[in-house]
Write a protein that holds these residues in place. Structure first.
Motif, PDB file in Angstrom:
ATOM      1  N   GLU A   6       0.847  -1.183   0.160  1.00 54.39           N
ATOM      2  CA  GLU A   6       0.022  -0.276  -0.039  1.00 54.39           C
ATOM      3  C   GLU A   6       0.798   1.169  -0.020  1.00 54.39           C
ATOM      4  O   GLU A   6       0.672   2.355  -0.827  1.00 54.39           O
ATOM      5  N   ASP A  10       5.177   0.245   4.368  1.00 55.26           N
ATOM      6  CA  ASP A  10       5.403  -1.119   4.157  1.00 55.26           C
ATOM      7  C   ASP A  10       6.385  -1.227   3.271  1.00 55.26           C
ATOM      8  O   ASP A  10       6.983  -2.674   3.747  1.00 55.26           O
ATOM      9  N   CYS A  58      -1.272  -6.354   2.328  1.00 55.73           N
ATOM     10  CA  CYS A  58      -2.015  -5.230   2.782  1.00 55.73           C
ATOM     11  C   CYS A  58      -2.553  -5.234   4.155  1.00 55.73           C
ATOM     12  O   CYS A  58      -2.606  -6.454   4.631  1.00 55.73           O
ATOM     13  N   ASP A  59      -3.467  -4.380   4.770  1.00 60.72           N
ATOM     14  CA  ASP A  59      -4.154  -4.296   5.816  1.00 60.72           C
ATOM     15  C   ASP A  59      -5.334  -5.119   5.844  1.00 60.72           C
ATOM     16  O   ASP A  59      -6.020  -5.066   4.740  1.00 60.72           O
ATOM     17  N   GLU A  60      -5.878  -5.444   6.709  1.00 54.46           N
ATOM     18  CA  GLU A  60      -7.092  -6.143   7.001  1.00 54.46           C
ATOM     19  C   GLU A  60      -8.312  -5.506   6.245  1.00 54.46           C
ATOM     20  O   GLU A  60      -8.808  -6.089   5.632  1.00 54.46           O
ATOM     21  N   GLN A  63      -7.978  -5.875   2.162  1.00 52.68           N
ATOM     22  CA  GLN A  63      -7.932  -6.889   1.538  1.00 52.68           C
ATOM     23  C   GLN A  63      -8.973  -7.273   0.217  1.00 52.68           C
ATOM     24  O   GLN A  63      -8.630  -7.879  -0.617  1.00 52.68           O
ATOM     25  N   CYS A  76      -2.019  -8.162   6.918  1.00 55.68           N
ATOM     26  CA  CYS A  76      -1.670  -7.762   8.005  1.00 55.68           C
ATOM     27  C   CYS A  76      -2.952  -7.503   9.038  1.00 55.68           C
ATOM     28  O   CYS A  76      -3.697  -6.622   8.328  1.00 55.68           O
ATOM     29  N   ASP A  79      -3.124  -4.339  10.918  1.00 53.14           N
ATOM     30  CA  ASP A  79      -2.306  -3.709   9.931  1.00 53.14           C
ATOM     31  C   ASP A  79      -1.018  -4.007  10.372  1.00 53.14           C
ATOM     32  O   ASP A  79      -0.723  -4.972  11.207  1.00 53.14           O
ATOM     33  N   LEU A  80      -0.084  -3.326   9.515  1.00 56.36           N
ATOM     34  CA  LEU A  80       1.411  -3.611   9.696  1.00 56.36           C
ATOM     35  C   LEU A  80       1.970  -3.478  11.491  1.00 56.36           C
ATOM     36  O   LEU A  80       2.513  -4.169  12.002  1.00 56.36           O
ATOM     37  N   GLU A  83       0.868  -6.179  13.573  1.00 59.03           N
ATOM     38  CA  GLU A  83       1.544  -7.363  13.490  1.00 59.03           C
ATOM     39  C   GLU A  83       2.964  -7.066  14.130  1.00 59.03           C
ATOM     40  O   GLU A  83       3.286  -8.101  14.849  1.00 59.03           O
ATOM     41  N   HIS A 121      -1.290   0.784  19.810  1.00 59.07           N
ATOM     42  CA  HIS A 121      -1.678   0.877  18.332  1.00 59.07           C
ATOM     43  C   HIS A 121      -2.126   2.367  17.860  1.00 59.07           C
ATOM     44  O   HIS A 121      -1.520   2.654  16.782  1.00 59.07           O
ATOM     45  N   ARG A 125      -0.316   5.388  15.599  1.00 58.96           N
ATOM     46  CA  ARG A 125      -0.799   5.669  14.274  1.00 58.96           C
ATOM     47  C   ARG A 125      -1.408   7.121  14.198  1.00 58.96           C
ATOM     48  O   ARG A 125      -1.808   7.690  13.304  1.00 58.96           O
TER      49      ARG A 125
END
Length: 156
Positions: A6, A10, A58-60, A63, A76, A79-80, A83, A121, A125
């Protein structure tokens, strides 16, 4: 082989993990391409042509966009950052980040009851400068035997 991701962050994470795993992706004929957001995946794949071998990371939440155009997608969850937090462990992440700034956010009424992993998290972000500051550090902190499965999977 092209690995479509993305964004630039990443790509940075995958390149760092590859380097740490002593993988020379260029020598293997693989390149990682940041596509500018999940919504660009259809255009990106179309521009490559039908003969191109493409995997996606990609992030959930994104997808569905990737799965519409790619057969091989690694996701992920959520998301990343999620993870990486799980791979490193909450205690170690808290040793790495600015705990005073994180504690300041936790004192806000909206975040007092939020589970700490979810709050961490969100804190990571909530600021692009914070995100870009800590992402390389967190990537370096991941023990190689704990690299998240989606990252290992997309690297092949």
């Amino acid at each position: 082989m092209v690995i479509a991701v993305e964004g630039v962050s990443d790509k940075l994470v995958l390149e760092t993990i590859s380097r740490r795993l002593d993988r020379d992706l260029a020598a293997e004929g693989t390149r990682i391409q940041a596509i500018g957001g999940a919504h660009a995946i259809r255009r990106f794949v179309a521009e490559l042509g039908s003969d191109a071998a493409v995997r996606g990371l990609c992030d959930e939440n994104e997808q569905h966009l990737f799965r519409r155009v790619l057969d091989t997608v690694f996701v992920c969850v959520p998301d990343l950052e999620g993870e990486l937090i799980r791979a490193i462990g909450l205690e170690r992440v808290l040793e790495i980040v600015d705990t005073d700034a994180f504690a300041k956010m936790r004192r806000q009424p909206a975040h007092r009851e939020t589970p700490i992993e979810k709050a961490l998290h969100r804190w990571l972000r909530s600021s692009s400068s914070r995100f870009h500051r800590y992402l390389p550090v967190l990537t370096e902190a991941v023990e190689l035997d704990r690299v998240p499965a989606p990252l290992l999977g997309v690297l092949g």
